[in-house]
Write an enzyme that holds these catalytic residues in place. Structure first.
Site, short mmCIF file in Angstrom:
data_model
loop_
_atom_site.label_atom_id
_atom_site.label_comp_id
_atom_site.label_asym_id
_atom_site.label_seq_id
_atom_site.Cartn_x
_atom_site.Cartn_y
_atom_site.Cartn_z
N SER A 149 0.81 -1.22 0.00
CA SER A 149 0.00 0.00 0.00
C SER A 149 0.85 1.28 0.00
O SER A 149 0.36 2.35 -0.37
CB SER A 149 -0.96 0.00 1.19
OG SER A 149 -0.27 -0.31 2.37
N ASP A 390 -1.82 6.04 12.42
CA ASP A 390 -1.12 5.29 11.37
C ASP A 390 0.15 6.07 11.01
O ASP A 390 0.08 7.12 10.38
CB ASP A 390 -2.05 5.15 10.15
CG ASP A 390 -1.38 4.44 8.98
OD1 ASP A 390 -0.15 4.25 8.99
OD2 ASP A 390 -2.12 4.07 8.03
N HIS A 393 1.65 4.94 6.61
CA HIS A 393 1.20 5.51 5.33
C HIS A 393 1.37 7.03 5.32
O HIS A 393 1.50 7.65 6.37
CB HIS A 393 -0.27 5.14 5.07
CG HIS A 393 -0.46 3.66 4.91
ND1 HIS A 393 -0.87 2.84 5.94
CD2 HIS A 393 -0.23 2.86 3.86
CE1 HIS A 393 -0.91 1.59 5.51
NE2 HIS A 393 -0.52 1.57 4.25
#
Ligand SMILES: *[C@@H]1O[C@H](CO)[C@@H](O)[C@H](O)[C@H]1NC(C)=O
Ligand SMILES: *[C@@H]1O[C@H](CO)[C@@H](O)[C@H](O)[C@H]1NC(C)=O
Ligand SMILES: *[C@@H]1O[C@H](CO)[C@@H](O)[C@H](O)[C@H]1NC(C)=O
Ligand SMILES: *[C@@H]1O[C@H](CO)[C@@H](O)[C@H](O)[C@H]1NC(C)=O
Ligand SMILES: *[C@@H]1O[C@H](CO)[C@@H](O)[C@H](O)[C@H]1NC(C)=O
Ligand SMILES: *[C@@H]1O[C@H](CO)[C@@H](O)[C@H](O)[C@H]1NC(C)=O
Ligand SMILES: *[C@@H]1O[C@H](CO)[C@@H](O)[C@H](O)[C@H]1NC(C)=O
Ligand SMILES: *[C@@H]1O[C@H](CO)[C@@H](O)[C@H](O)[C@H]1NC(C)=O
Length: 422
Positions: A149, A390, A393
Site C-alpha cells: 500500500s 497510522d 502511510h
C-alpha cells in the site's frame, strides 16, 4: 522513558506491533471495489485504444540544461526547504483519484504544513515536474508500480501529478484486482499498480480474502505475479512493511508443503534472489527499465526524535532537522540485502533510495486522519492516537510526490541521454 533505550528494546523496534497490522489491510481492501475479471483486461485495452488509425506523432521534448541532474549529484542527499509558493504540486480536492485513506485534510487534519516542503538535493536542483513532458516520455508505454500500500501511494501520487493536463473523457481509472490501471488515451499510455505486498507469492496476494496477522510467503515462487509484469516498459518495485511484523515469518522454499519459520532477514534475501532471477531471465534491458524503491520509513516511536516522549507521529507538524536522522523503523539488514542483491545483478536495476529523505518527515503520515480496516477512524479512536495513529502511510499531496519528482528527474535524464526506447 529516555532516549537511552536498552539494546533489546531498540532491536525489537524493528518490528511493528500487532495493533499496526490493521493498517496494512488497507492496501488490499482498497483494490477490491470492482468486479471486472482479469481476462477482461485485454478487451478493456482494446476498447480504449483501438480505432485511432492515425498514430499520434511522438513530439520531441526539449530538456533544458537546468533540468538535468548534474554529474555526480546524489539527489537523495539534501534538505527539506519550506516552499509554500510552489507546493503542493496539486490539491487534494482537484484529484478525484485519491482514496479516502490519504486525503488527510478532508478527513479533518487541522494543519497543512506537511504539503509545503520542497526537497533540495545538496549538490544540484531537481527539475520542476512537467506532466506533459512525462506523458510524452510515457507515450505508447506502460509504467507499473509493484508492491504494497505504500507503493499504491506512489501510484496515486503519480496519477494526480499528471491527471490535470489530460482532458475529461480521455483518462480512465480501472480497478481490476490486484491491479489499478490509469489509462491515458491520447498518449496510448498507462500508469498501473499491482498489489504484491511481498513481491513474491504469498497468502496475502488475494485482494480481499487474506488475514494480515497470519502470513505465509512462498519465497521461491513469483511466476503468478511476474507473468502480469512482463509487458510493462517501466517497472518500479517496493516491498517492506509486510515483512516487519515479527522477527520470524512463516514461509516455504522448495516443497510447498514444508512451511517453516524463517528469520525475516533471511526470508527477505531469499525472496529478493527469486525476484533477481526473474529479472535476469525475463527483463530485456534494451526495452525495459527497472527501478527498486528502498524502504519507506515509519515513525512509530517519538522518543527517537523527542527525548522523553512516549507517543508516535501523531500531532507532528514539522520535519526532523537533525542531519542524517535515522530511526529504528528503517531496518539496516533489509537495506543491506537490497544493496547486495542489486549489486550482483547483471541487468541495470536503479535504486530510488528514498529512505533517508523520508526519515525526516515524521509530519507526513496519515496519523489519525487515515483509515483503519477500510474505515475512517471513529471519534473514540481518534482520541486514542497511541493505539490508532497510522505512522506508516503518507498523506497526499505529500511525501510520495517528491519520490515521483525524483523518479521523473531520472526518466527525463534518460530521455536526454537518449537511452529511452523509442
Ligand atoms: C507562506 O509562508 C510564509 C512564511 O511562513 C508566510 O508568511 C506566508 O503567509 C505563507 N503564505 C501562504 C500563502 O500561506
Ligand atoms: C499503443 O502502444 C502499444 C505499445 O504499448 C503499441 O503496440 C500500439 O501500436 C500503440 N497503439 C497506437 C494506436 O499507437
Ligand atoms: C478464503 O481463503 C480461505 C483459505 O485460503 C478459503 O478456505 C476460503 O474458502 C476463502 N473464502 C472465500 C470467500 O473465497
Ligand atoms: C507459523 O505458523 C504456525 C502454525 O500456523 C503458528 O503457530 C506460528 O505462530 C507461525 N509463526 C509465525 C512467526 O507467525
Ligand atoms: C536474523 O538474521 C540476522 C542477520 O543474519 C541476525 O542479525 C538476527 O539476529 C537474526 N534474528 C533472529 C531472530 O535469529
Ligand atoms: C499538539 O502539539 C501542540 C504543540 O506542538 C500542543 O499545544 C497540542 O496540545 C497538541 N495537541 C494534542 C491533541 O495533543
Ligand atoms: C540508501 O541511502 C542510505 C543513506 O542515505 C544508505 O545508508 C543506504 O545504504 C542506501 N541504500 C542502498 C540500498 O544503497
Ligand atoms: C546520462 O549521461 C550522463 C553523462 O553521459 C551520465 O553521467 C548519467 O549517469 C546519465 N544518466 C542516466 C540517468 O543514465
Amino acid at each position: 522513558m529516555t532516549t537511552q533505550q536498552p539494546t533489546q528494546y531498540r532491536r525489537m523496534q524493528f518490528f511493528f506491533p500487532v495493533a499496526l497490522a490493521s493498517f496494512l489491510v488497507l492496501g488490499a481492501v482498497r483494490v477490491v471495489l470492482d468486479s471486472i475479471k482479469n481476462n477482461e483486461l485485454y478487451f478493456l485495452w482494446q476498447s480504449h485504444f483501438a480505432g485511432s488509425t492515425t498514430r499520434p506523432r511522438r513530439l520531441p521534448i526539449v530538456v533544458s540544461e537546468n533540468e538535468v541532474i548534474e554529474d555526480g549529484c546524489n539527489v537523495f542527499e539534501g534538505k527539506w526547504k519550506w516552499d509554500n509558493s510552489s507546493y503542493p504540486l496539486y490539491r487534494e480536492e482537484s484529484c478525484p483519484y485519491l482514496v479516502k485513506q490519504v486525503t488527510c485534510l478532508k478527513n479533518g487534519r487541522p494543519d497543512s504544513f506537511y504539503q509545503n516542503w520542497r526537497w533540495q538535493p545538496n549538490g544540484c536542483n531537481l527539475p520542476r515536474f512537467d506532466a506533459l513532458k512525462l506523458l510524452e516520455i510515457l507515450r505508447d508505454k506502460r509504467l507499473m508500480f509493484i508492491g504494497d500500500s505504500i507503493q499504491r501511494g506512489m501510484f496515486e501520487s503519480m496519477v494526480c501529478l499528471v491527471q490535470s493536463v489530460i482532458p475529461q473523457g480521455k483518462k480512465f481509472l480501472k480497478r481490476i484486482p490486484p491491479r489499478k490501471i490509469f489509462l491515458i488515451q491520447e498518449f496510448n499510455a498507462s500508469i498501473e499498480y499491482y498489489w504484491a505486498p511481498f513481491i513474491v507469492e504469498s497468502i496475502s496476494d488475494h485482494a480481499t480474502n487474506h488475514t494480515v496477522m497470519k502470513r505465509m510467503v512462498k519465497l521461491d515462487s513469483i511466476a503468478k505475479h511476474s507473468q502480469e509484469w512482463e509487458g510493462a516498459d517501466i517497472l518500479v518495485f517496493e516491498s517492506y512493511v509486510w515483512w516487519m511484523y515479527k522477527p520470524l515469518i512463516n514461509a516455504t522454499y522448495g516443497s510447498p508443503e514444508d512451511v517453516r519459520e524463517y528469520n525475516v532477514t533471511t526470508a527477505y534475501k531469499l525472496a529478493m534472489e527469486t525476484w533477481a532471477n526473474w529479472i535476469e531471465a525475463r527483463i530485456n534491458p534494451h526495452k525495459q527499465k527497472v527501478f527498486f524503491m528502498t524502504l519507506s520509513p515509519t515513525h512509530l516511536w517519538n522518543w527517537e526524535w523527542k527525548a522523553g516522549s512516549d507517543g508516535n507521529c501523531f500531532n507532528e507538524s514539522y520535519p526532523i532537522e537533525r542531519p542524517s536522522y535515522w530511526g529504528t523503523g528503517s531496518n539496516l539488514d533489509i537495506m543491506g540485502t537490497v544493496k547486495d542483491v542489486l549489486g550482483k545483478l547483471k541487468v541495470n536495476v536503479r535504486l530510488l533510495n528514498i529512505t533517508q529523505l523520508s526519515e525526516y518527515r515524521k509530519d507526513g503520515h496519515t496519523s489519525i486522519f487515515g483509515e483503519r480496516k477500510g474505515k475512517l477512524l471513529t471519534k473514540e479512536q481518534r482520541s486514542d492516537p497511541k493505539t490508532y495513529a497510522d505512522c506508516i502511510h503518507w498523506c497526499l499531496p505529500g511525501i510520495p510526490d517528491v519520490w515521483n519528482e525524483i523518479f521523473y528527474a531520472v526518466l527525463l535524464q534518460d530521455y536526454r541521454n537518449n537511452s529511452l526506447i523509442v
